[in-house]
Design an enzyme around this catalytic site. Structure first.
Site, short mmCIF file in Angstrom:
data_model
loop_
_atom_site.label_atom_id
_atom_site.label_comp_id
_atom_site.label_asym_id
_atom_site.label_seq_id
_atom_site.Cartn_x
_atom_site.Cartn_y
_atom_site.Cartn_z
N LYS A 45 0.85 -1.19 0.00
CA LYS A 45 0.00 0.00 0.00
C LYS A 45 0.89 1.24 0.00
O LYS A 45 1.39 1.67 1.03
CB LYS A 45 -0.93 0.05 1.22
CG LYS A 45 -2.01 1.10 1.04
CD LYS A 45 -2.42 1.83 2.29
CE LYS A 45 -1.50 2.89 2.77
NZ LYS A 45 -1.34 4.07 1.91
N GLU A 97 10.75 16.55 14.28
CA GLU A 97 11.16 16.28 12.91
C GLU A 97 10.47 17.30 11.99
O GLU A 97 9.25 17.34 11.90
CB GLU A 97 10.72 14.86 12.54
CG GLU A 97 11.25 14.41 11.21
CD GLU A 97 10.81 13.00 10.87
OE1 GLU A 97 9.61 12.69 11.03
OE2 GLU A 97 11.66 12.21 10.45
N GLU A 112 9.73 1.42 10.73
CA GLU A 112 10.82 2.37 10.42
C GLU A 112 10.20 3.75 10.46
O GLU A 112 9.41 4.11 9.58
CB GLU A 112 11.38 2.10 9.01
CG GLU A 112 11.98 0.73 8.81
CD GLU A 112 13.36 0.59 9.41
OE1 GLU A 112 13.85 1.55 10.05
OE2 GLU A 112 13.95 -0.49 9.25
N CYS A 131 14.45 10.62 6.70
CA CYS A 131 14.27 10.27 8.11
C CYS A 131 15.58 10.27 8.90
O CYS A 131 15.60 10.63 10.06
CB CYS A 131 13.62 8.90 8.20
SG CYS A 131 14.45 7.67 7.16
P1 NAD Z 1 2.69 8.79 7.34
O1 NAD Z 1 2.94 7.97 8.53
O2 NAD Z 1 1.63 9.80 7.39
O3 NAD Z 1 2.30 7.85 6.10
C1 NAD Z 1 3.13 6.78 5.69
C2 NAD Z 1 2.28 5.71 5.05
O4 NAD Z 1 1.44 5.12 6.05
C3 NAD Z 1 1.32 6.19 3.97
O5 NAD Z 1 1.20 5.17 3.00
C4 NAD Z 1 0.01 6.37 4.73
O6 NAD Z 1 -1.12 6.29 3.90
C5 NAD Z 1 0.07 5.22 5.70
N1 NAD Z 1 -0.62 5.39 6.97
C6 NAD Z 1 -0.73 6.51 7.71
N2 NAD Z 1 -1.38 6.24 8.87
C7 NAD Z 1 -1.64 4.92 8.86
C8 NAD Z 1 -2.27 4.03 9.79
N3 NAD Z 1 -2.75 4.45 10.95
N4 NAD Z 1 -2.37 2.73 9.46
C9 NAD Z 1 -1.86 2.27 8.30
N5 NAD Z 1 -1.28 3.07 7.37
C10 NAD Z 1 -1.16 4.38 7.66
O7 NAD Z 1 4.10 9.38 6.97
P2 NAD Z 1 4.47 10.43 5.83
O8 NAD Z 1 4.21 11.78 6.35
O9 NAD Z 1 3.87 10.04 4.55
O10 NAD Z 1 6.05 10.14 5.70
C11 NAD Z 1 6.99 10.85 6.38
C12 NAD Z 1 7.41 10.14 7.64
O11 NAD Z 1 8.03 8.88 7.32
C13 NAD Z 1 8.46 10.90 8.40
O12 NAD Z 1 8.15 10.91 9.77
C14 NAD Z 1 9.73 10.11 8.16
O13 NAD Z 1 10.72 10.26 9.13
C15 NAD Z 1 9.23 8.73 8.07
N6 NAD Z 1 10.20 7.89 7.34
C16 NAD Z 1 10.93 6.95 8.04
C17 NAD Z 1 11.87 6.19 7.39
C18 NAD Z 1 12.66 5.16 8.13
O14 NAD Z 1 13.21 4.26 7.47
N7 NAD Z 1 12.76 5.20 9.44
C19 NAD Z 1 12.08 6.35 6.04
C20 NAD Z 1 11.34 7.32 5.36
C21 NAD Z 1 10.38 8.07 6.03
#
Ligand code: NAD
Length: 481
Positions: A178, A385, A252, A286
């Site tokens: 997804k 962040e 992650e 991240c």
């Molecule tokens: P987000 O958590 O809003 O969304 C990420 C994904 O999760 C999307 O596909 C979203 O639709 C889905 N999602 C959101 N809430 C959900 C839930 N409750 N249940 C299931 N799916 C859900 O994050 P974002 O704003 O799109 O991405 C940025 C974030 O990702 C930043 O905090 C960044 O640090 C983190 N990130 C971490 C890593 C790592 O490897 N640690 C790598 C890249 C990004």
């Protein structure tokens, strides 16, 4: 109809219209115009995708040897690689990633990860026999954990999907991917490549959707493991659900890493790497070392060097090879970053360069690369962040103080140490409470585990460590008779 439109979902090896008929526009970050349209999955489509993945698990996929599966994965990698150039451009248009970076991480990275895991399993046995303490023997079998829900964000959409798909497929699992709606278009490249490579139907299913459908997928009774990359807030919610269901989960999450510039640092090396380490992907990374910690004895020199370096970065079209900083992924993301800049300004911290929207880029979601100096580590701009091109500089007195400041964070994902003495670098790295640390450098390699501690997550991806969560073990005991 536009060249980039993807009106169907990919379920069970077939292109199928979303049951609700829902679609969403994917907007180009640099132009704010529609780049293409994606099909959006509803819960009913998620049911279909999970069911197709479960069916795949009992089909020919499950009877392949490791060597046969490795051959298929190599074909899959080759099919992705042949599309690499187009995929890199597509992602840069979706999320604003500078093309020079995108060519590596989106064009080359996924194929490299898939080939790496193919290599890990090719000659590996899924059984080993151990003498039993009671005189008999035990056969320990590695078995695929089952159907994996892979949920990815928009910032590195291709490699973050590959970090889940590659080990999952190598282990013999089936996956429901997804992707985030902002970068849904590039996710379908995995479907094109799967078809080309002849992966069995249902082994990969691709269902772009929003958060609610993501949450539905996480708790679905047909899911055996969840692999999530995204924000800490979403990761906590997913972790709670998986805890209740006793469902294995890899998380992650976010980060706010520190760059400890020591008395012994070579500032030329530090500034040459600053873009790659601290501002990579327009700051939407991240593990970026966005908190720069400077010894008081060299403080002014470091503030000047960072300011000059950041001021000289080229902001512009992400498709231009000379661009260092492209636009942010969305209007909402830009607003969030600008709000943080305002909060730093309101708290009285000194902006040495940047601080707003660049005059030369009235269109596209650009933010000037910005440096705040004299920042107290307790400030929101040092603790939270930001996920944009914003750095803070904080002074420290002695290395114990530097380590204490680096560790004064809810996060623990990355970090860097800058010193001409590598042993000194390793000593300091050992004191940073984080899953990864770079010395005069920072780059994720496929061979080594990546992941965080504290609010940065649970578990590891990449390396052999990234493969084991996709297996479960079964011990079969034999007595002496
Ligand atoms: P987000 O958590 O809003 O969304 C990420 C994904 O999760 C999307 O596909 C979203 O639709 C889905 N999602 C959101 N809430 C959900 C839930 N409750 N249940 C299931 N799916 C859900 O994050 P974002 O704003 O799109 O991405 C940025 C974030 O990702 C930043 O905090 C960044 O640090 C983190 N990130 C971490 C890593 C790592 O490897 N640690 C790598 C890249 C990004």
């Amino acid at each position: 109809m536009n060249d980039h439109d993807r009106n169907d979902l990919f379920i069970g090896g077939r292109w199928v219209a979303p049951r609700s008929g829902a679609t969403a526009d994917v907007i180009e970050a640099a132009t704010e115009k529609v780049l293409g349209r994606t099909a959006m999955a509803s819960n009913a489509d998620i049911d279909d995708a999970v069911s197709a993945a479960r069916t795949a698990l009992s089909g020919p996929w499950s009877t392949l040897t490791n060597a046969e599966r490795a051959d298929l994965l190599d074909r899959f990698a080759a099919a992705l690689k042949s599309r690499g150039r187009d995929t890199s451009r597509l992602v840069s248009r979706e999320n604003g990633m500078p093309i020079a970076l995108s060519n590596g991480v989106n064009g080359f990275g996924p194929a490299a990860m898939i080939s790496y895991y193919a290599g890990l399993i090719r000659d590996a046995s899924n059984e080993d026999v151990r003498p039993s303490m009671f005189g008999g023997r035990t056969v320990v079998r590695r078995e695929p954990v089952g159907v994996v829900a892979a949920i990815t964000p928009w910032n590195y959409p291709q490699p973050l999907a590959a970090m889940k798909l590659a080990p999952a497929l190598a282990a013999g699992c089936a996956v429901v991917l997804k992707p985030a709606p902002e970068t849904a278009l590039d996710a379908f490249v995995y479907a094109d490549a799967a078809v080309d490579a002849g992966l069995p139907d249902g082994v990969i299913n691709i269902v772009p959707a929003g958060r609610d459908e993501g949450a539905y997928l996480v708790q679905h009774s047909g899911i055996d493991k969840v692999a999530f990359t995204g924000s800490t807030a979403a990761g906590r919610a997913i972790g709670e659900v998986c805890g209740r269901l006793l469902r294995p989960v890899t998380l992650e999450l976010g980060g706010k890493s520190a760059a400890i510039v020591t008395e012994r640092a070579d500032l030329d090396v530090f500034t040459k790497n600053l873009l790659a380490v601290s501002l990579v992907n327009n700051g939407q990374t991240c593990h970026a070392s966005t908190r720069i910690l400077a010894p008081r004895s060299r403080y002014d020199e470091i503030v000047d060097a960072v300011t000059e370096t950041v001021r000289s970065l080229t902001v512009g079209d992400p498709l231009d090879k000379g661009t260092d900083i492209g636009p942010l992924v969305s209007d909402a993301q830009r607003e969030r970053v600008l709000d943080y800049i305002e909060s730093g300004r309101a708290d009285g911290y000194r902006i040495t360069t940047g601080g707003g929207v660049p005059a030369a880029q009235p269109q596209g979601w650009f933010v000037e690369p910005t440096v705040f100096a004299d920042v107290d580590n307790s400030a929101p701009i040092a603790q939270e962040e930001i996920f944009g091109p914003v750095l803070t500089i904080t002074a420290y007195d002695g290395e114990d103080d530097a380590v204490a400041i680096a560790n004064d964070s809810i996060y623990g994902l990355g970090g860097t140490v800058w010193t001409t003495d590598e042993e000194h670098g390793l000593d300091l790295a050992a004191r940073i409470h984080s899953g990864t640390v770079g010395v005069n450098y920072y780059e994720l390699g496929v061979e080594a585990p990546f992941g965080g501690v504290k609010a940065s997550g649970l578990g590891r991806e990449l390396g052999p460590e990234g493969l084991s969560p996709y297996y479960t073990s079964k011990s079969v005991y034999f007595g002496t008779q």
